[in-house]
Design a protein around this motif. Sequence first.
Motif, PDB file in Angstrom:
ATOM      1  N   GLY A 122       0.754  -1.116  -0.164  1.00  0.00           N
ATOM      2  CA  GLY A 122       0.156   0.027  -0.063  1.00  0.00           C
ATOM      3  C   GLY A 122       0.826   1.112   0.219  1.00  0.00           C
ATOM      4  N   SER A 125       0.879   6.930   4.381  1.00  0.00           N
ATOM      5  CA  SER A 125       0.001   7.927   4.523  1.00  0.00           C
ATOM      6  C   SER A 125       0.412   8.731   5.612  1.00  0.00           C
ATOM      7  CB  SER A 125      -1.452   7.614   4.592  1.00  0.00           C
ATOM      8  OG  SER A 125      -1.619   6.810   5.793  1.00  0.00           O
ATOM      9  N   ASP A 138       1.385   4.491   8.796  1.00  0.00           N
ATOM     10  CA  ASP A 138       0.166   4.227   8.533  1.00  0.00           C
ATOM     11  C   ASP A 138       0.425   3.756   6.991  1.00  0.00           C
ATOM     12  OD1 ASP A 138      -0.766   4.581  10.968  1.00  0.00           O
ATOM     13  OD2 ASP A 138      -1.629   6.575  10.497  1.00  0.00           O
ATOM     14  N   GLU A 140      -1.933   2.841   3.663  1.00  0.00           N
ATOM     15  CA  GLU A 140      -3.324   2.830   2.977  1.00  0.00           C
ATOM     16  C   GLU A 140      -3.403   1.682   1.850  1.00  0.00           C
ATOM     17  OE1 GLU A 140      -6.083   4.503   3.568  1.00  0.00           O
ATOM     18  OE2 GLU A 140      -5.348   5.914   5.069  1.00  0.00           O
ATOM     19  N   THR A 141      -4.398   0.759   2.205  1.00  0.00           N
ATOM     20  CA  THR A 141      -4.612  -0.252   1.177  1.00  0.00           C
ATOM     21  C   THR A 141      -5.808  -0.020   0.554  1.00  0.00           C
ATOM     22  OG1 THR A 141      -5.862  -2.009   2.647  1.00  0.00           O
ATOM     23  CG2 THR A 141      -3.377  -1.988   2.719  1.00  0.00           C
ATOM     24  N   ASP A 142      -6.512  -0.785  -0.432  1.00  0.00           N
ATOM     25  CA  ASP A 142      -7.679  -0.392  -1.035  1.00  0.00           C
ATOM     26  C   ASP A 142      -9.118  -0.633  -0.240  1.00  0.00           C
ATOM     27  OD1 ASP A 142      -7.251  -3.236  -1.041  1.00  0.00           O
ATOM     28  OD2 ASP A 142      -8.124  -3.510  -3.013  1.00  0.00           O
ATOM     29  N   GLY A 144      -8.663   0.147   3.430  1.00  0.00           N
ATOM     30  CA  GLY A 144      -8.666   0.994   4.640  1.00  0.00           C
ATOM     31  C   GLY A 144      -6.947   0.872   5.140  1.00  0.00           C
ATOM     32  N   LYS A 145      -6.969   1.257   6.292  1.00  0.00           N
ATOM     33  CA  LYS A 145      -5.581   1.932   6.763  1.00  0.00           C
ATOM     34  C   LYS A 145      -4.940   0.745   7.723  1.00  0.00           C
ATOM     35  CE  LYS A 145      -5.308   5.233   9.495  1.00  0.00           C
ATOM     36  NZ  LYS A 145      -5.531   6.734  10.052  1.00  0.00           N
ATOM     37  N   GLN A 228     -10.927   9.999   0.032  1.00  0.00           N
ATOM     38  CA  GLN A 228     -11.485   8.724  -0.266  1.00  0.00           C
ATOM     39  C   GLN A 228     -12.977   8.567  -0.614  1.00  0.00           C
ATOM     40  OE1 GLN A 228      -9.495   5.664  -0.179  1.00  0.00           O
ATOM     41  NE2 GLN A 228      -7.749   7.187  -0.270  1.00  0.00           N
TER      42      GLN A 228
END
Length: 587
Positions: A122, A125, A138, A140-142, A144-145, A228
Amino acid sequence: SEGALIPQNQQTAMWTVGRGCGALQARTRAGVLRACAWRLLSGTRAVATGDDASLRETLHTPVAASERALKRSESLNEYAKLHSLYPVVTSPTSTTAKAFHEQYRDLQDKERLTDTLHRIRGRISLRRSSGAKIHFYDIETDTGKLQVVAFARDFDGDTADFKTTHAALRKGDLVEVKGYPGRTNQGEISLFSRSMELLAPCWHDIPDALENPALQSQFRHVHMLVNQDFTQRLIARSRIISAIRSFLVQREFVEVETPILQAHAGGASARPFTTHAWALGGDLSLRIAPELYLKRLIVGGLPRVFEIGKVFRNEGIDSTHNPEFTSCEFYMAYQPYETLFALTEDMIRHVVTSCSPNINGNTESAGDRAGIVVYGETELDFGAPFQRIDIVPSLERALDMKLMQPDGQLVDEEALLDACVKCNASVDKPHTKGILFDRLVSTLLEPMCTQPTFLHGHPLELSPLAKADPNPSRPGISQRFELFVAGKELCNAYNELNDPATQRERFSQQLQARDQGDDEAQVPDEMFCQALEYGMPPTIGWGMGLDRLVMLLTNQRHIRDVLAFPMSVDSSYSGSTSLDETVSTES
C-alpha cells in the motif's frame, strides 16, 4: 560527484521525472534533481492550504525547496545501491487492511504472533519515528488503513540496511511490508515489520486537500489520494451499473455493442461531434444514441437487446450535463407500452435495494424505510408507486389555455411564445413549436417532480420516434414518458414507431425544424427506414443517463463528482501538465 547521485540503472526513471517537471534544459542528473526540486515542491503545500500567502512564500524560497529535494534524492541514492527503486512483484498474495483487522481483532494488548507472517502492500499516508531504531507508518490499502511498526531488532538484515531503508521512505511512497501481527502497548492492531521494500517512490508532496473543482478534475489521481469519498463513489458507480446489467440479463435481454462512429447520428435530438474518416473519404459523427442500431437488431430477430456505453453530445456543460456520458438503452419486442412503467419502477428499486449499503450509506433498505434515498435535504421514496403527470392537461390547467388543436396539432408558435412569456419561461430563439412547448414543461412541470414522477403524453411533434396514442380522445399525443426525480430527467421511454412511411414523414418534419433554426432536430436515416420495411415487431424502448442515477444514489449535486474524468475546458485545453503550474496560474 554527480555520477554517484543515482546508479546507471535508475537514470531513465530520473530523466522521465525531470522531463515531466519541465527540466528540459538540464544536462546532468544533478540538474534534473534541482529542476525537480523547484517544479515538484514549489507549490504543492499551497494546494493543501489554499492560502495565497503560503503559495507566495513557497514560490520565493527555491533554495530551501531545492535542498529538500536533494536531501530526498541522497537518501534514495543510498537505498538504490542496495535495492531497485521500481522492483517487480514476485508474489501474487497480500493481505488487505480490512482482512487483517478482522482476523486479529481478538488479540490482547501487547500480544504478538511472531511465527505468523503476512505481506501487505500500500501507500504510506503517515510516517513518524521514535529515535533511530523505531519507526511507525500508516499504510493505506484499498480496504483501509493499517499501522506498521518497524523495530530494528525485528529487521531481517543488518543495522545499516535498516537505517538506509527507513531513511529513504516518505509519505506517499508505495511499499511492501512483511511482518507478524500483534497489538502495541497502546492496544492498536499492527503489523510488526520484518522487512520493508519500496515499490515506487512518490516524487511529489501529496497535498492535505484539493479543494478547487477544476484541479480535482484535472489531477484526478491526486484528488483520489486525498479524498477517499470520491474513490468510494467510483466503486458505487460500478456496483450500480452492474445491478442494472444483472436486472436486464435476468430478464433474458442480450447485451450488444453498436457503432460509436456513425454516418448519421440519430436516435436523439442533439448536436453531434463530427470528424473525418480519411480511409473512407467521408465525414462521420460520434453517436448521440445507440437507438436506431438497436432497433435494427430487433428487426433482425433479437427480441430483447440492451447496450450500456458512452454517447456523445456536442452541447453545454453544467451540473447535470457532460458532453461524454454513459447511457443504458433497452428494446423489447411484443410488449405493451404499460410494461415500460412497471419495468422502470422495478429496475430502480432493484438498484436501490441491491446497492445499499454500498453507496455511501445513502439508502435505507429495511423496515418501514425500504427504498428511501437521501438527496440533499430531501428523502426520495423509490419504494412507493411512482407518481404520474399527464403533460398536456396539466399544462393547460396551469396556463388556462388550450395547447392542442382538435386535429391533434400544437397551437401555433405565436400562442406558445405568449404562453412562455406568461409563465416566465425562456423565449430565446429558435421558436419552433417543439422547443417552446418543451420550455413550458421545464418551467411549469419539472419543478413539481421531486419524488419519482412519470411525465407522460408528449405531443407527437416532440417525439419523432414514438407511436401515437391509439385512444381517439387523445389525438396528437405520443405513447412516451420521461422519468423525473429531484426535478431532473432520469430516463426516456417510448412505444416505438414501426411504420416506415410515418417514420419518413416524422423525419421530414424534423428537417423543417432544422430549417427553422433547431440544429438539434434529428437527421433522417434512410437505412433505418429501410430496415423498418422488413418489419419491426411492436417494440417498447427505454433509455437512461446512468451518471445522473449515480448522482442521485450517492447524493452528489454535480455530474463531475461521479465521473472518473469529466470533460473540462480547464483540464483538456489549458496546456498544463503540472499541478504546480496550474496552481501558480490560478493564484
